[in-house]
Design a protein around this motif. Structure first.
Motif, short mmCIF file in Angstrom:
data_model
loop_
_atom_site.label_atom_id
_atom_site.label_comp_id
_atom_site.label_asym_id
_atom_site.label_seq_id
_atom_site.Cartn_x
_atom_site.Cartn_y
_atom_site.Cartn_z
N TYR A 88 -69.61 -41.94 -13.68
CA TYR A 88 -69.71 -42.85 -14.81
C TYR A 88 -71.11 -43.44 -14.87
CZ TYR A 88 -64.71 -42.42 -13.92
OH TYR A 88 -63.45 -41.93 -13.66
N ALA A 89 -72.10 -42.59 -15.14
CA ALA A 89 -73.49 -43.02 -15.10
C ALA A 89 -74.33 -42.18 -16.05
CB ALA A 89 -74.03 -42.88 -13.68
N VAL A 90 -75.43 -42.76 -16.50
CA VAL A 90 -76.36 -42.05 -17.37
C VAL A 90 -76.99 -40.88 -16.63
CG1 VAL A 90 -78.47 -42.30 -18.74
CG2 VAL A 90 -76.78 -44.13 -18.74
N ASP A 91 -77.19 -41.00 -15.32
CA ASP A 91 -77.80 -39.92 -14.55
C ASP A 91 -77.04 -38.60 -14.70
OD1 ASP A 91 -79.82 -41.51 -13.61
OD2 ASP A 91 -79.06 -41.65 -11.55
N ARG A 92 -75.80 -38.67 -15.01
CA ARG A 92 -74.98 -37.46 -15.18
C ARG A 92 -75.53 -36.59 -16.31
NH1 ARG A 92 -69.13 -36.15 -14.16
NH2 ARG A 92 -68.69 -34.54 -15.69
N PHE A 93 -76.25 -37.20 -17.24
CA PHE A 93 -76.79 -36.46 -18.38
C PHE A 93 -78.25 -36.02 -18.16
CE2 PHE A 93 -73.52 -39.34 -19.95
CZ PHE A 93 -72.64 -38.40 -20.47
N LEU A 94 -78.82 -36.37 -17.01
CA LEU A 94 -80.19 -35.97 -16.69
C LEU A 94 -80.13 -34.77 -15.75
CD1 LEU A 94 -81.72 -39.51 -16.04
CD2 LEU A 94 -81.79 -38.16 -18.14
N PRO A 95 -80.63 -33.61 -16.17
CA PRO A 95 -80.47 -32.40 -15.36
C PRO A 95 -80.93 -32.53 -13.91
CG PRO A 95 -81.37 -31.85 -17.50
CD PRO A 95 -81.35 -33.35 -17.42
N VAL A 96 -82.05 -33.19 -13.69
CA VAL A 96 -82.57 -33.26 -12.32
C VAL A 96 -81.70 -34.17 -11.44
CG1 VAL A 96 -84.18 -35.18 -12.67
CG2 VAL A 96 -84.68 -33.44 -10.96
N LEU A 97 -81.00 -35.12 -12.02
CA LEU A 97 -80.18 -36.04 -11.22
C LEU A 97 -78.69 -35.80 -11.38
CD1 LEU A 97 -82.21 -39.32 -11.77
CD2 LEU A 97 -82.15 -37.87 -9.73
N ARG A 98 -78.30 -34.84 -12.18
CA ARG A 98 -76.87 -34.58 -12.42
C ARG A 98 -76.14 -34.33 -11.11
NH1 ARG A 98 -76.82 -30.34 -16.23
NH2 ARG A 98 -77.26 -31.96 -17.75
N GLY A 99 -76.66 -33.45 -10.31
CA GLY A 99 -76.09 -33.20 -8.99
C GLY A 99 -76.93 -33.96 -7.98
N HIS A 100 -76.56 -35.19 -7.70
CA HIS A 100 -77.38 -36.06 -6.85
C HIS A 100 -77.67 -35.37 -5.53
CE1 HIS A 100 -79.03 -39.77 -5.32
NE2 HIS A 100 -78.37 -39.56 -4.21
N ARG A 101 -78.88 -35.50 -5.10
CA ARG A 101 -79.30 -34.94 -3.82
C ARG A 101 -79.67 -36.09 -2.90
NH1 ARG A 101 -77.91 -31.28 -6.59
NH2 ARG A 101 -78.95 -29.36 -7.13
N LEU A 102 -79.22 -35.99 -1.68
CA LEU A 102 -79.55 -37.00 -0.67
C LEU A 102 -81.05 -37.13 -0.53
CD1 LEU A 102 -78.77 -38.97 1.57
CD2 LEU A 102 -78.62 -37.01 3.12
N ALA A 103 -81.77 -36.02 -0.66
CA ALA A 103 -83.23 -36.06 -0.52
C ALA A 103 -83.86 -36.97 -1.57
CB ALA A 103 -83.81 -34.65 -0.62
N HIS A 104 -83.36 -36.95 -2.81
CA HIS A 104 -83.89 -37.84 -3.85
C HIS A 104 -83.75 -39.29 -3.42
CE1 HIS A 104 -82.87 -34.57 -7.03
NE2 HIS A 104 -84.08 -34.40 -6.56
#
Length: 187
Positions: free
Chosen positions: A151-167
């Protein structure tokens, strides 16, 4: 009699469907919990930043907050008040929306490291303790590392859609480094 070339074959069982790791970790309860944490922590920090920037909610505004920064040993107190106010407001709103969550969390972490250093660690509990700042710091770092949930805007951003621990880890490291740099310019 059957021919030796004809063999009976048993139907093979269908292979179990493989679920992506994100889907197995992301449940409605998990995502709702992250949303609640983001909203409370983010809006609390945004309101705290609005105290510095606009004097809302009983805050000192830029000039009053700038005097506190100057008294705490920071150069250019008014500029530091604007920097802290913008960081808290924009970082808090970013967390609440789940927008650029790793960077929003890192902004809060960096700001609160400075708050803890200025406040001092003489005591853990209020009124002179650091437990409130430490709790907000840990919550912001946890959100930066785990991601905002579905439930977040990041879900619509390709680079952050699949959150990475490294980010998240890189963002938190950046927040810590910038916090230390600001502490080093303090008298």
């Amino acid at each position: 009699m059957t021919s030796p070339s004809v063999t009976s074959t048993k139907p093979q069982a269908a292979a179990p469907a493989v679920r992506p790791a994100l889907a197995s970790l992301s449940t409605p309860g998990h995502d709702t919990g992250l949303l609640l944490l983001r909203l409370v922590l983010g809006l609390t920090m945004a309101a705290h930043g609005a105290q510095k920037l606009f004097g809302w909610f009983g805050g000192g505004g830029i000039s009053g907050t700038g005097q506190v920064f100057t008294a705490s040993g920071y150069p250019a107190g008014d500029a530091m008040a604007v920097l802290a106010g913008l960081t808290e407001t924009l970082g808090g709103l970013g967390l609440a929306l789940g927008l650029l969550t790793p960077l929003a969390g890192a902004a809060i972490v960096g700001t609160l490291i400075n708050a803890i250093a200025v406040h001092g660690a003489d005591s853990f509990f209020a009124p002179k303790g650091i437990e409130y700042e430490l709790l907000l710091t840990a919550g912001a770092a946890a959100l930066a590392l785990t991601g905002p949930g579905r439930y977040a805007v990041d879900r619509f951003l390709p680079v952050l859609r699949g959150h990475r621990l490294a980010h998240g880890a890189l963002a938190v490291a950046l927040g810590v480094v910038l916090a230390v740099v600001l502490l080093l310019v303090r008298d």
